[in-house]
Motif scaffolding. Structure first.
Motif, PDB file in Angstrom:
ATOM      1  N   GLU A 116       0.828  -1.209   0.000  1.00  0.00           N
ATOM      2  CA  GLU A 116       0.000   0.000   0.000  1.00  0.00           C
ATOM      3  C   GLU A 116       0.862   1.259   0.000  1.00  0.00           C
ATOM      4  O   GLU A 116       0.584   2.224  -0.726  1.00  0.00           O
ATOM      5  CB  GLU A 116      -0.904   0.005   1.241  1.00  0.00           C
ATOM      6  N   ARG A 117       1.916   1.254   0.796  1.00  0.00           N
ATOM      7  CA  ARG A 117       2.773   2.439   0.894  1.00  0.00           C
ATOM      8  C   ARG A 117       3.596   2.645  -0.379  1.00  0.00           C
ATOM      9  O   ARG A 117       3.831   3.784  -0.803  1.00  0.00           O
ATOM     10  CB  ARG A 117       3.687   2.307   2.113  1.00  0.00           C
ATOM     11  N   ILE A 118       4.008   1.540  -0.995  1.00  0.00           N
ATOM     12  CA  ILE A 118       4.724   1.642  -2.266  1.00  0.00           C
ATOM     13  C   ILE A 118       3.827   2.271  -3.323  1.00  0.00           C
ATOM     14  O   ILE A 118       4.250   3.140  -4.095  1.00  0.00           O
ATOM     15  CB  ILE A 118       5.215   0.247  -2.714  1.00  0.00           C
ATOM     16  N   VAL A 119       2.558   1.846  -3.358  1.00  0.00           N
ATOM     17  CA  VAL A 119       1.610   2.412  -4.315  1.00  0.00           C
ATOM     18  C   VAL A 119       1.428   3.909  -4.071  1.00  0.00           C
ATOM     19  O   VAL A 119       1.422   4.710  -5.013  1.00  0.00           O
ATOM     20  CB  VAL A 119       0.256   1.679  -4.240  1.00  0.00           C
ATOM     21  N   LYS A 120       1.283   4.298  -2.809  1.00  0.00           N
ATOM     22  CA  LYS A 120       1.118   5.723  -2.493  1.00  0.00           C
ATOM     23  C   LYS A 120       2.311   6.541  -2.966  1.00  0.00           C
ATOM     24  O   LYS A 120       2.155   7.621  -3.543  1.00  0.00           O
ATOM     25  CB  LYS A 120       0.913   5.908  -0.983  1.00  0.00           C
ATOM     26  N   ALA A 121       3.518   6.027  -2.711  1.00  0.00           N
ATOM     27  CA  ALA A 121       4.726   6.738  -3.146  1.00  0.00           C
ATOM     28  C   ALA A 121       4.784   6.816  -4.670  1.00  0.00           C
ATOM     29  O   ALA A 121       5.179   7.844  -5.245  1.00  0.00           O
ATOM     30  CB  ALA A 121       5.968   6.030  -2.605  1.00  0.00           C
ATOM     31  N   PHE A 122       4.373   5.746  -5.337  1.00  0.00           N
ATOM     32  CA  PHE A 122       4.369   5.706  -6.795  1.00  0.00           C
ATOM     33  C   PHE A 122       3.410   6.748  -7.362  1.00  0.00           C
ATOM     34  O   PHE A 122       3.741   7.454  -8.321  1.00  0.00           O
ATOM     35  CB  PHE A 122       3.969   4.296  -7.257  1.00  0.00           C
ATOM     36  N   ILE A 130      -3.873   5.083  -9.769  1.00  0.00           N
ATOM     37  CA  ILE A 130      -3.827   3.802  -9.050  1.00  0.00           C
ATOM     38  C   ILE A 130      -4.666   3.910  -7.780  1.00  0.00           C
ATOM     39  O   ILE A 130      -4.549   4.881  -7.027  1.00  0.00           O
ATOM     40  CB  ILE A 130      -2.386   3.408  -8.689  1.00  0.00           C
ATOM     41  N   VAL A 131      -5.486   2.924  -7.548  1.00  0.00           N
ATOM     42  CA  VAL A 131      -6.340   2.856  -6.361  1.00  0.00           C
ATOM     43  C   VAL A 131      -6.088   1.521  -5.673  1.00  0.00           C
ATOM     44  O   VAL A 131      -5.954   0.491  -6.332  1.00  0.00           O
ATOM     45  CB  VAL A 131      -7.829   2.981  -6.734  1.00  0.00           C
ATOM     46  N   THR A 132      -6.011   1.537  -4.358  1.00  0.00           N
ATOM     47  CA  THR A 132      -5.849   0.312  -3.578  1.00  0.00           C
ATOM     48  C   THR A 132      -7.158  -0.028  -2.887  1.00  0.00           C
ATOM     49  O   THR A 132      -7.843   0.859  -2.364  1.00  0.00           O
ATOM     50  CB  THR A 132      -4.742   0.473  -2.529  1.00  0.00           C
ATOM     51  N   ILE A 133      -7.508  -1.314  -2.886  1.00  0.00           N
ATOM     52  CA  ILE A 133      -8.705  -1.743  -2.168  1.00  0.00           C
ATOM     53  C   ILE A 133      -8.342  -2.783  -1.111  1.00  0.00           C
ATOM     54  O   ILE A 133      -7.380  -3.538  -1.271  1.00  0.00           O
ATOM     55  CB  ILE A 133      -9.770  -2.323  -3.122  1.00  0.00           C
ATOM     56  N   ARG A 134      -9.137  -2.777  -0.039  1.00  0.00           N
ATOM     57  CA  ARG A 134      -9.003  -3.778   1.026  1.00  0.00           C
ATOM     58  C   ARG A 134     -10.338  -4.521   1.145  1.00  0.00           C
ATOM     59  O   ARG A 134     -11.258  -4.011   1.796  1.00  0.00           O
ATOM     60  CB  ARG A 134      -8.677  -3.122   2.356  1.00  0.00           C
ATOM     61  N   PRO A 135     -10.471  -5.683   0.534  1.00  0.00           N
ATOM     62  CA  PRO A 135     -11.742  -6.414   0.662  1.00  0.00           C
ATOM     63  C   PRO A 135     -11.893  -7.010   2.057  1.00  0.00           C
ATOM     64  O   PRO A 135     -10.916  -7.414   2.689  1.00  0.00           O
ATOM     65  CB  PRO A 135     -11.611  -7.538  -0.379  1.00  0.00           C
ATOM     66  N   ALA A 136     -13.129  -7.052   2.529  1.00  0.00           N
ATOM     67  CA  ALA A 136     -13.443  -7.781   3.746  1.00  0.00           C
ATOM     68  C   ALA A 136     -13.415  -9.277   3.432  1.00  0.00           C
ATOM     69  O   ALA A 136     -12.869  -9.690   2.406  1.00  0.00           O
ATOM     70  CB  ALA A 136     -14.806  -7.339   4.265  1.00  0.00           C
ATOM     71  N   SER A 137     -14.000 -10.114   4.271  1.00  0.00           N
ATOM     72  CA  SER A 137     -14.030 -11.562   4.028  1.00  0.00           C
ATOM     73  C   SER A 137     -14.984 -11.855   2.882  1.00  0.00           C
ATOM     74  O   SER A 137     -16.199 -11.684   3.015  1.00  0.00           O
ATOM     75  CB  SER A 137     -14.480 -12.292   5.297  1.00  0.00           C
TER      76      SER A 137
END
Length: 222
Positions: A116-122, A130-137
């Motif tokens: 996640e942090r690498i993506v933010k820096a990128f 670029i968007v990061t997602i955090r799926p639940a179960s």
């Protein structure tokens, strides 16, 4: 659309939904992520407008190789970002994990958090959508057989014994709802770039509540 991890539970549903919506879907062979020149050549030939990075290691109970977690969850993400850096894509969706929100750190959650942090820096440096997602179960048809709900169903229907702890809780989301959200974010990636989205129902259920529901509908005891 270019998809890594397309053979997995979520990847299959995402590929099917994108195809139904008229997108041309190209699965990225996992082995190409380890061969830099071939990876760039493959991606250049496709010239994808949308990139979905689902490939990961460590989210299944038997995946305990710590070096492989580092390779899959950090190094391969970095290689994909680098290989597509000069492309004018519309969206890059990076799949992280809701485990990054937990107090108890594991190697899996740590490597996903690092991603996640690498993506933010990128995004900060290259301004890419670029968007990061955090799926639940994630639950649904063709869910991994070793997950809680399929295991409980087998226990009820086939009388199979299973280890069980009542107290843990899960925020469940149907895979079809997750895929809808992912596609929506892909369309909105330019205006939402660099952000992280938690995709869930924001409601938790204990293992005991899940067991009671399955026993109710199967009319058998786990």
């Amino acid at each position: 659309c270019l998809i890594t991890g397309s053979t997995g539970f979520i990847g299959k549903h995402l590929s099917e939904m994108l195809s139904e919506k008229g997108f041309q879907v190209f699965p990225l062979p996992q082995e190409l992520l380890y061969i830099r020149d071939q990876l760039k050549k493959f991606i250049k030939e496709i010239s994808p407008e949308y990139i979905f990075h689902l490939a990961a290691y460590g989210n299944k109970y038997h995946q305990e190789d710590e070096q492989e977690m580092f390779n899959s969850n950090i190094l391969l993400l970095w290689r994909l970002l680098q290989a597509t850096k000069d492309m004018n894509y519309k969206a890059f969706i990076n799949f992280s994990s809701s485990s990054t929100l937990l107090d108890y750190e594991t190697f899996y959650s740590a490597t996903k958090g690092a991603g996640e942090r690498i993506v933010k820096a990128f995004v900060n440096k290259y301004k890419k959508p670029i968007v990061t997602i955090r799926p639940a179960s994630v639950i649904g048809i063709n869910e991994q057989w070793e997950h809680l709900i399929p295991t409980l169903i087998r226990s009820c229907l086939e009388g199979k014994e299973m280890p069980f702890v009542s107290e843990p809780t899960h925020d469940f989301i149907d895979v079809r709802d997750l895929v809808d959200a992912v596609i929506l974010l892909a369309v909105k990636a330019q205006e939402q770039k660099g952000k992280i989205f938690n995709i869930s129902n924001n409601k938790t259920y204990t293992n005991e509540e899940v067991k009671n529901l399955i026993e109710k509908y199967t009319h058998k005891k786990a």
